[in-house]
Design an enzyme around this catalytic site. Structure first.
Site, PDB file in Angstrom:
ATOM      1  N   ASP A  54       0.811  -1.218   0.000  1.00  0.00           N
ATOM      2  CA  ASP A  54       0.000   0.000   0.000  1.00  0.00           C
ATOM      3  C   ASP A  54       0.848   1.273   0.000  1.00  0.00           C
ATOM      4  OD1 ASP A  54      -2.316  -1.676   0.291  1.00  0.00           O
ATOM      5  OD2 ASP A  54      -1.888  -1.805   2.430  1.00  0.00           O
ATOM      6  N   GLU A 112     -11.630   0.942  -3.448  1.00  0.00           N
ATOM      7  CA  GLU A 112     -10.818   1.390  -2.303  1.00  0.00           C
ATOM      8  C   GLU A 112      -9.672   2.250  -2.803  1.00  0.00           C
ATOM      9  OE1 GLU A 112      -9.767  -2.328  -0.522  1.00  0.00           O
ATOM     10  OE2 GLU A 112      -8.708  -3.050  -2.292  1.00  0.00           O
TER      11      GLU A 112
END
Length: 500
Positions: A17, A177
């Site tokens: 991420d 997301e």
């Protein structure tokens, strides 16, 4: 102009991420950390290719609740931004379902206590415009469909100044997301991830002339994905963040993983940091990568010919720093750890590796498939100590020495879900230090012990049983040094992890 070739991933091992910002001529990058502590590892770079660890954003228990959180709970994806001389990092503690912000004026120092935001969801983003600050995360609309939500906040208090406003529902992929907002020329760009952080992962985006939309999807979404490259080593491309370099070129940093074989769709090193070039076109849309895919190698004229991609092959106690590259499980009892230049002394407790708790455990990420991992271990007390290849409390391979009835023995234990199997036990002389050795390949680990100059094999185990496809979750294998037993003290010396 000469072309430079660089290899992906640019940061290897379990660093998922990625989010990036630029201050002056330096780039700063943050990654998620889940149940490991300190939380949110930070890196810096001058050239986008070579990255050095510089610390963590969450270094105090008061900043993040990790007590007995499940594996792959805790700290989810961060966003790092810089505004008016101050760094901000926002992330989610998925266990407590809280979004929060921390800040610092010195990225090499301590960060603030958390400032909580009432808007829910995960993968929060910050967008600054003048004196206003906008907060985005994923959520659901009234029909339960995924949507990116935005509100304006007071950055000092976290208070929401406006209700949450739906911005974009994505392109129809599951698990919308990872929102990131950018103002580039006259357009607001909203980038997101869809498809789930597995083999269907992809990066999509939309744009608008207005901050609050409506947003028009890029006609050729996804802009970047490897979902159709069956058998290719690099998969799960998604969760990206855009950055402009000092020459005006655009890039996207994103996660991906390397599967263990061409037709073996498992990954155990975790999700890693990848880099792909981005090109803006006259119509204002941008494309990314090699025909919309991320490759193991890119050739580009955007990076100076003086840049050489460095690769560290050897990790030891002496050439690593405990507060930069080593991590604990949840909140450690620091009095049980003593690290000197070439010796780590661990004091055990009753907590084992099979518990969602805090065993005496210090780990470094596995970064490559092919490696040799060694350490000499000396044990006192009635417990055990050794090296664990650790995915989570239910999936780990332990090579250890232990005391049984005043007899010292070496043991290989394989933990795969509900199966706890002692693969082999070998008696060795009492009060003798033993050298533990693990050889790693893409598909297999081999375990042995060296005593009195003799190598004794203890067995092998397949890497795929430590993969996310088997274990679930979002982490990757770490190489943990551990001690278990309330009267156990273990000295680890001559630790080395050498990548081949």
């Amino acid at each position: 102009m000469n072309h430079l070739k660089f290899n992906n991933p640019v940061i290897k091992g379990f660093y998922p991420d990625p989010s990036i910002c630029k201050v002056g001529d330096t780039y700063y990058l943050a990654c998620s950390s889940f149940q490991f502590f300190p939380g949110v590892p930070l890196f810096e770079s001058k050239d986008l290719i070579n990255w050095e660890p510089i610390g963590h954003a969450l270094t105090r228990p008061s900043q993040i609740m990790l007590e007995k959180v499940n594996s792959s709970g805790g700290v989810f994806a961060p966003t790092i931004r810089h505004n008016n001389g101050r760094f901000y990092m926002t992330t989610t503690n998925d266990t407590t379902r809280q979004n929060f912000i921390v800040w610092t004026d010195d990225i090499y120092g301590e960060w603030s206590e958390p400032i909580f935001i009432e808007q829910g969801g995960i993968d929060p983003d910050l967008y600054f415009e003048g004196d206003r600050v906008f907060f985005m995360s994923n959520g659901s609309d009234e029909d339960g469909r995924g949507v990116i939500l935005q509100c304006e906040i007071d950055i000092a208090t976290g208070n929401m100044l406006t209700p949450s406003h739906p911005l974009w529902k994505g392109t129809g992929g599951r698990y919308l997301e990872s929102p990131h907002m950018y103002k580039i020329n006259d357009w607001y760009y909203l980038m997101a991830a869809e498809g789930g952080t597995e083999f269907g992962h992809m990066i999509t985006y939309a744009r608008s002339k207005l901050l609050h939309g409506p947003f028009e999807a890029y006609p050729h979404n996804p802009v970047l994905t490897n979902r159709n490259l069956g058998g290719y080593e690099i998969q799960a491309i998604g969760h990206g963040d855009l950055i402009q370099d000092g020459e005006g070129n655009w890039w996207i940093f994103h996660l991906g993983f390397r599967q263990i074989g061409q037709w073996i769709p498992f990954h155990h090193l975790g999700r890693e940091v990848f880099l792909a070039p981005v090109t803006f076109h006259e119509d204002g849309w941008f494309t990314a990568g090699h025909d919309g895919t991320t490759r193991r190698e890119f050739e580009t004229d955007r990076i100076g010919e003086h840049v050489v991609q460095q690769e560290k092959k050897l990790y030891t106690f002496g050439n690593t720093k405990r507060d930069l590259e080593w991590v604990y499980l949840r909140h450690p009892r620091l009095e049980n750890y003593k690290l000197q230049e070439d010796q780590l002394t661990l004091t055990g407790t009753a907590v084992t590796l099979d518990q969602a708790d805090t065993p005496t455990f210090l780990a470094i990420r596995q970064r490559e498939f092919n490696a040799v991992i060694t350490s000499v271990v000396a044990l006192s007390g009635s417990g055990e100590a050794g090296i664990t290849l650790y995915m989570d409390e239910s999936h780990h391979y332990d090579l250890a020495i232990r005391k049984r009835n005043d007899q010292l023995e070496a043991v290989l234990r394989l933990n795969i879900g509900d199966i706890k199997h002692v693969q082999s036990v070998v008696a060795i002389e009492a009060d003798q230090a033993a050298k533990l050795r693990i050889e790693s390949s893409p598909v297999q680990y081999s375990f042995s012990i060296e005593v009195n100059g003799q190598t004794i094999p203890l067995g092998t185990a397949q890497t795929k049983y430590l993969s996310s496809e088997v274990a679930g979750g979002f982490t990757g294998v770490v190489i943990g040094l551990y001690a278990v037993g309330e009267d156990t003290v273990a000295d680890f010396t001559k630790f080395a992890c050498e990548y081949l």
